[in-house]
Design a protein around this motif. Sequence first.
Motif: not given
Lengths: 561, 560
Positions: A295-298, A170-171, A173-179, A250-255
């Motif tokens: 997070f998916r909803a977001l 989960c941690a 995610l914010p890094i991926f998203q920032a990029v 997100t898929d990567v993090a979840m899988v």
Amino acid sequence: MKADKTIAKAWVKAQGRASRSRTSVVVVLGLLSTLLGLLQAWALARTLASVLTRDTDSTGPAIGVFLLACVLRVILSTIQDMTAASAGIHARRRLRREVLDRIIGEGPALLRRHHSAAIAATLVDRIEALDGYFARWLPAASLWLVSQWLVVIALYVENHQAGLILAACCAMLPIFQAVFGIATAVASRKQFLAMNRLQTRFLDRVKGIATIVLSGGTDRETQALAKSADDLRQRTMKVLRIAFLASATTDVAMVAALVLIVVTQAHTLMGHPSDAVLTRALYAVLLVPEAFASFRALSAAYQDRAHATAAAEAMHELAPLTERTAAGPDVLQTKGGISVTAENVSFAWDEQRGTVIHDVSFVLPAGATLILEGASGAGKSTLLELLLGFVSPSQGRILFDGQDMQSLSPRQISSRISWIGQKPVLFAGTIRENILFARPDASAEDLDRAVSAAAVDQYLSSLPDGLETRIGEGGFGLSGGQAQRIAIARAYLKDAPLLLLDEPTSHLDPKTEAEILVSLKDLAKGRTVILCSHSAQARQFQGWHLVLDAGRAIAFTGEAA
Amino acid sequence: MSAPLPTNPVAETGSETALSRILQVWRPQYTRLITGMVIAELAVCAGLALMGQAGGRIAGAAVGAGPAYLLLRLSGVSQIVLRYFERLYTHDAMFRALADLRVWFYRKLAGGAAAGLGFQRSGDLLTRLVSDVQTLDNLYLRILVPLVSALLTLPIATLVWMRAGTEAGLLTGALFAVLAFILPLMGARLSRRFGPDILRAESELRIAALDLTSGLREARAFGAEDVLAAAVTDRQETLFKAQRRQQTRMALMQGFAGLIAKAGIAVILCAVAGLLFPQAPAIAGITALFVAITVLEGVTGLARAGLLSGQVSHAAQRIVEIADRAPPAPEGNAPLPAGRDLRLENVTFRWTPDRDPIFRDLNLTLRQGERAALIGPSGAGKSSLAALILKAASPEQGRILLGGTDITTLRDSDLRSQIAWLSQASHLFDDTVRGNLLLGRTDIPDTALWAALDQARIADVVRNLPDGLDTWIGEGGSKLSGGQGRRIALARVLLSDAPILVLDEPATGLDAETERAFLETLNNATEGRSVLLIAHRLTGVEKLDRIWRLEDGQVISSAC
């Protein structure tokens, strides 16, 4: 660009504040739903563990808890959907009011800067597009972090190892998203420009489609349209490529979380695991999708955020609301007209194109008539717009009965004037509505009087529903003369002391022109009149003549001229 | 301008036919669209395998089966990759299809333009193209793709579930079918009731907004801003009401779908626990349960897609309805004749059957190189004559000949390349001076542009504009005065090398002096071409070979 961004950010923040109370209801419901999700997962894990360890006593109650949690959760999310929808409606209502006020605040001068279709698109489509921002993005944005970490903590409490794995994933995610988030924002800004251009271009091309078709330009225009539609596709795909990459992370993090948890938990289950160990392992697996759901909803609402930024920019192009202080009295002596004085009036639409009115002065006594003359482009229309208060002089001033126009509110100015242009804009509606537009509270007698004074009644009988005939776009077509009579009826109904006429007969044939002029002369009685016209017939109006040449007054001659 | 345009009655197109018409337009994109569906289904299967494996492995470990994680990892990786490509591919295919649709629509519009378009609201048309076409992206992305993928998933998932017990598997399969097919169908029914209301309300709102923005001058002059703003807010409330009704139903439908999904999960769970159903083998049962959770929750959203379908089919209907307006005159393919005499033989014409004829048995001949004026009061049908000659309308009786060939047998583009037309309605585009003169042509040098501007007596004005030919002239030429705009439109006509010029009130909006000078230049500029000058009066400087006076549908005098 930088400043634009700051403005957009400030606007977006302000919007968030304005609908905070409604958002927080949705958020609370979302949190409750997450808690139920935890209960649901635990009950399901409990059930499965009891089956696997053949501990049949606890199976029944666990299934019961699971089903109860399921039903409650469905009910909650239905309520959540409805609340979110009404938050969206509420916010759009508030915003449309604001934009309406801004458009009206700036008035006709706005049309010099923007296409009327573009302003209408801001008012309708941009705001409609914000529904998702208020209904989905805002709640999802406040909810996801809390909801996600609630799940992580709930798992950690039960199952340290799995909890840590989930926390690590989960941690990320914010890094991926920032990029990816930044890249998407930049790209989507361009996309909205392309979108707006396509809309404006299409409306313009549709308005002129007869010109295009009859000049044999259909193929060229179709190709141009195809090109801009393709341009739109490419721009959109550019945005989406990055946006989808962001959701792939997100898929990567979840899988990763799922596979790691399954592999590590399976190790702890070697041999004959106890009921509790097995429950914890299954609980961990079931909570992985739950942890990423918020997070998916977001992410699903990400486009909605981009809409908000684009809307902020479109609204920024409209002038901010300004309160004009009204100093003059509202009570007017309308009989006999008002005097109009121009003192050294100069005006430029913009610096680059130079001054279009140079130092024009005149004094027109109450009840007199002024005829503006000059070649086309000499500044007659601009002078009329100044007198209408659509724009203000760059230098000098205009006085109505000795009162500076600048000190009057738009409403006070409009209470003093009636205006008839070349082609009146008739609104979609009935003839009655189109005339009453000048004074909605007019009595039936006043309306009848205006209708007969403007000779509208002469052709009413030939219309299918008389005064109730629907006209304007898409309705019954009126001839130029018939439309102009409606404008005259409006002016009668309004009964203002100053009458401004901007080439009122330029689109009419001589016979109709003569008839319209009779009505106009009638209307002019007892009022101050300023007329600009090329027509020889219209010059039969007796009065003062002001001749303009390239924005300068070159002659001002007296009444008998 | 005064010519009333016919309200072309179009038979109500059924929504099924409308949708299939749209699908036909998409034919060139079929390969892409179908490939997108296949990738989508593969992504669903990968997700299904991933969750199934996750449940199965844990259960396997608990009952002491050996660890085997290859399939788990493989399905994980393929799910990530497939989902990414599915999104990318389906969206791209959709946008291509939408671009095709826009172009098809515009082309259709152009086909029937001069006849039907004048009566259409431009605001409404904008809705039709931008919003209705946009709505149609739902047809593929949110309806067809998920539906096809649900159809393909049903047998696969049912097989997995049947391993947990035949009855339980079939029952869950049935619940899946209800979720994926029956609920969306009910949703579609519901939205067929509400969808049109929403689109109509949106369109009404847009018209009110356009009334306000294009009527800002009137609004300010009459202090009637509040009236127009109230119209906007009123229609907004109508829209919100319609939206709220649909949103409520959608939320309830969604809730119902959620309950059915949970029921499916409960059935498998009971089979796993051995309640109501015979107990399933542990690993197969738990695998089936995890698959059920993934798959059923995945198709819950389809109820929403059903609700969308009403909007989609209505949008399709409106697009097809507009596009199907018949062109006014059939297109021929005869070669252009050599002669340029224009001849009307016994032409009778009316715009709609319920109106009086504009021309009765009209006979006219404009010989090659001749200059004629058609004089008459407005409303007498002068502009209708231009429409007939240009095949923007067709006569009820009689025929029109160009060089002895009936114009109905000519290709529209051939005919129009021979006749240049300046009308009162000639549109100035929100473009540069150059763009307005060229209308997309690229084969004309600047010197020719300046020559045309000179002839139209507007070159000096253009030279003084900040960017010359590249100056943006605004919506409808709003940055120019009315007379300047007319002269730009005239320059555009003079630029064409058509041998016949139809000038419909070319001097409107010019002051007397400019008009005189303008008509004098016209005499020189049109040397060697046939000219039909349509006007309500003459100034006396026109050099003419003939003058026709039109009254009561007939040419009552012809002089010179």
